[in-house]
Design a protein around this motif. Structure first.
Motif, PDB file in Angstrom:
ATOM      1  N   THR A  70       0.822  -1.203   0.000  1.00 20.80           N
ATOM      2  CA  THR A  70       0.000   0.000   0.000  1.00 20.80           C
ATOM      3  C   THR A  70       0.859   1.257   0.000  1.00 20.80           C
ATOM      4  O   THR A  70       0.545   2.227  -0.689  1.00 20.80           O
ATOM      5  CB  THR A  70      -0.949   0.007   1.215  1.00 20.80           C
ATOM      6  N   SER A  71       1.943   1.238   0.741  1.00 21.65           N
ATOM      7  CA  SER A  71       2.820   2.417   0.751  1.00 21.65           C
ATOM      8  C   SER A  71       3.444   2.648  -0.626  1.00 21.65           C
ATOM      9  O   SER A  71       3.590   3.790  -1.053  1.00 21.65           O
ATOM     10  CB  SER A  71       3.898   2.270   1.818  1.00 21.65           C
ATOM     11  N   VAL A  72       3.766   1.587  -1.327  1.00 24.21           N
ATOM     12  CA  VAL A  72       4.315   1.724  -2.679  1.00 24.21           C
ATOM     13  C   VAL A  72       3.244   2.259  -3.634  1.00 24.21           C
ATOM     14  O   VAL A  72       3.516   3.130  -4.463  1.00 24.21           O
ATOM     15  CB  VAL A  72       4.884   0.380  -3.176  1.00 24.21           C
ATOM     16  N   ILE A  73       2.013   1.763  -3.505  1.00 27.19           N
ATOM     17  CA  ILE A  73       0.922   2.247  -4.363  1.00 27.19           C
ATOM     18  C   ILE A  73       0.666   3.725  -4.112  1.00 27.19           C
ATOM     19  O   ILE A  73       0.480   4.505  -5.052  1.00 27.19           O
ATOM     20  CB  ILE A  73      -0.350   1.408  -4.133  1.00 27.19           C
ATOM     21  N   PHE A  74       0.677   4.148  -2.839  1.00 28.89           N
ATOM     22  CA  PHE A  74       0.501   5.571  -2.530  1.00 28.89           C
ATOM     23  C   PHE A  74       1.626   6.407  -3.137  1.00 28.89           C
ATOM     24  O   PHE A  74       1.391   7.506  -3.633  1.00 28.89           O
ATOM     25  CB  PHE A  74       0.432   5.797  -1.025  1.00 28.89           C
ATOM     26  N   GLY A  75       2.849   5.894  -3.097  1.00 31.18           N
ATOM     27  CA  GLY A  75       3.974   6.609  -3.698  1.00 31.18           C
ATOM     28  C   GLY A  75       3.826   6.754  -5.199  1.00 31.18           C
ATOM     29  O   GLY A  75       4.128   7.810  -5.767  1.00 31.18           O
ATOM     30  N   VAL A  76       3.352   5.714  -5.862  1.00 29.10           N
ATOM     31  CA  VAL A  76       3.147   5.770  -7.319  1.00 29.10           C
ATOM     32  C   VAL A  76       2.052   6.771  -7.652  1.00 29.10           C
ATOM     33  O   VAL A  76       2.204   7.605  -8.559  1.00 29.10           O
ATOM     34  CB  VAL A  76       2.812   4.365  -7.866  1.00 29.10           C
ATOM     35  N   VAL A  77       0.931   6.713  -6.931  1.00 26.58           N
ATOM     36  CA  VAL A  77      -0.178   7.644  -7.185  1.00 26.58           C
ATOM     37  C   VAL A  77       0.264   9.080  -6.947  1.00 26.58           C
ATOM     38  O   VAL A  77      -0.025   9.973  -7.753  1.00 26.58           O
ATOM     39  CB  VAL A  77      -1.394   7.274  -6.310  1.00 26.58           C
ATOM     40  N   PHE A  78       1.010   9.317  -5.873  1.00 22.06           N
ATOM     41  CA  PHE A  78       1.493  10.665  -5.576  1.00 22.06           C
ATOM     42  C   PHE A  78       2.440  11.166  -6.663  1.00 22.06           C
ATOM     43  O   PHE A  78       2.317  12.293  -7.129  1.00 22.06           O
ATOM     44  CB  PHE A  78       2.199  10.678  -4.218  1.00 22.06           C
ATOM     45  N   THR A  83       3.645  14.774 -11.184  1.00 20.59           N
ATOM     46  CA  THR A  83       4.166  14.999 -12.537  1.00 20.59           C
ATOM     47  C   THR A  83       3.068  15.446 -13.494  1.00 20.59           C
ATOM     48  O   THR A  83       3.339  16.201 -14.417  1.00 20.59           O
ATOM     49  CB  THR A  83       4.859  13.741 -13.085  1.00 20.59           C
ATOM     50  N   SER A  84       1.832  15.014 -13.267  1.00 22.63           N
ATOM     51  CA  SER A  84       0.728  15.482 -14.114  1.00 22.63           C
ATOM     52  C   SER A  84       0.422  16.950 -13.849  1.00 22.63           C
ATOM     53  O   SER A  84       0.137  17.704 -14.785  1.00 22.63           O
ATOM     54  CB  SER A  84      -0.516  14.643 -13.856  1.00 22.63           C
ATOM     55  N   VAL A  85       0.488  17.365 -12.582  1.00 25.29           N
ATOM     56  CA  VAL A  85       0.242  18.772 -12.256  1.00 25.29           C
ATOM     57  C   VAL A  85       1.331  19.656 -12.848  1.00 25.29           C
ATOM     58  O   VAL A  85       1.058  20.748 -13.350  1.00 25.29           O
ATOM     59  CB  VAL A  85       0.151  18.956 -10.720  1.00 25.29           C
ATOM     60  N   ILE A  86       2.558  19.175 -12.827  1.00 25.70           N
ATOM     61  CA  ILE A  86       3.668  19.944 -13.394  1.00 25.70           C
ATOM     62  C   ILE A  86       3.535  20.063 -14.912  1.00 25.70           C
ATOM     63  O   ILE A  86       3.975  21.016 -15.512  1.00 25.70           O
ATOM     64  CB  ILE A  86       5.021  19.302 -13.006  1.00 25.70           C
ATOM     65  N   GLY A  87       2.887  19.065 -15.520  1.00 24.50           N
ATOM     66  CA  GLY A  87       2.685  19.102 -16.965  1.00 24.50           C
ATOM     67  C   GLY A  87       3.573  18.155 -17.742  1.00 24.50           C
ATOM     68  O   GLY A  87       3.662  18.250 -18.960  1.00 24.50           O
ATOM     69  N   LEU A  88       4.226  17.229 -17.050  1.00 24.37           N
ATOM     70  CA  LEU A  88       5.058  16.264 -17.745  1.00 24.37           C
ATOM     71  C   LEU A  88       4.190  15.176 -18.353  1.00 24.37           C
ATOM     72  O   LEU A  88       3.247  14.697 -17.722  1.00 24.37           O
ATOM     73  CB  LEU A  88       6.076  15.642 -16.781  1.00 24.37           C
ATOM     74  N   PRO A  89       4.472  14.759 -19.578  1.00 21.87           N
ATOM     75  CA  PRO A  89       3.647  13.728 -20.215  1.00 21.87           C
ATOM     76  C   PRO A  89       3.944  12.336 -19.655  1.00 21.87           C
ATOM     77  O   PRO A  89       5.027  12.067 -19.147  1.00 21.87           O
ATOM     78  CB  PRO A  89       4.035  13.820 -21.694  1.00 21.87           C
ATOM     79  N   PHE A  90       2.978  11.450 -19.772  1.00 23.68           N
ATOM     80  CA  PHE A  90       3.119  10.057 -19.346  1.00 23.68           C
ATOM     81  C   PHE A  90       3.692   9.268 -20.513  1.00 23.68           C
ATOM     82  O   PHE A  90       3.088   9.200 -21.583  1.00 23.68           O
ATOM     83  CB  PHE A  90       1.759   9.498 -18.930  1.00 23.68           C
ATOM     84  N   THR A  91       4.873   8.685 -20.337  1.00 29.79           N
ATOM     85  CA  THR A  91       5.545   7.967 -21.420  1.00 29.79           C
ATOM     86  C   THR A  91       5.785   6.513 -21.029  1.00 29.79           C
ATOM     87  O   THR A  91       5.445   6.090 -19.927  1.00 29.79           O
ATOM     88  CB  THR A  91       6.903   8.633 -21.741  1.00 29.79           C
TER      89      THR A  91
END
Length: 165
Positions: A70-78, A83-91
């Motif tokens: 769960t801690s790893v999943i929270f880290g991935v979601v965060f 990165t989405s808020v900053i505007g970096l694309p998902f690659t």
């Protein structure tokens, strides 16, 4: 946006439609990632159950898997959210990052369980709070050092010019 290139050879020309290529690649990367992440989490779950657990009904330690993953999943979601808020694309490279976080994040659970296993009967006979305090007193330094080295290694990899790193 259509770019026409005239090769000058036998009247051949080529046209490249590039206006939708970025969104198509971004969507493909987002769709190809979850199966790999699910497979990685499944393999790591089985590994953690086999390595941390004991093969009896009382001391199986299957519930240790829940906070570790769960801690790893929270880290991935965060991290994806930031990165989405900053505007970096998902690659496509973003699909590897959860597996790295999973491998790095699960090692602290192994440290805590190892210290818990090394407690003597006298140290383990206290209350749960006192036992956990003794475990974290011994495991805290190791967890801090592994976290610090992970931060330094990611920082070095983030500023290096070598693309493979």
């Amino acid at each position: 946006m259509c770019v026409c290139l005239d090769s000058g050879l036998l009247g051949l020309d080529s046209s490249a439609e590039v206006q939708f290529s970025f969104s198509a690649e971004e969507t493909g990367a987002a769709k190809s990632g979850p199966p790999f992440m699910a497979a990685g989490f499944l393999v790591m779950s089985l590994y953690v159950l086999l390595m941390m657990g004991k093969f009896d009904i009382v001391e199986h330690r299957a519930w240790l898997l829940v906070p570790a993953l769960t801690s790893v999943i929270f880290g991935v979601v965060f991290s994806v959210g930031v990165t989405s808020v900053i505007g970096l694309p998902f690659t496509d490279s973003h699909t590897v990052i959860p597996l790295l976080l999973l491998a790095i994040g699960i090692d602290d659970a192994f440290v805590v369980v190892g210290v818990l296993d090394n407690l003597t009967r006298k140290e383990n006979s206290d209350t749960i709070e006192q036992t956990f305090g003794k475990v974290m007193k011994r495991a805290g330094v190791s967890i801090s050092i592994t976290s610090l080295t992970s931060i330094v290694s990611f920082a070095v990899c983030g500023i290096t010019v070598i693309p493979g790193v």
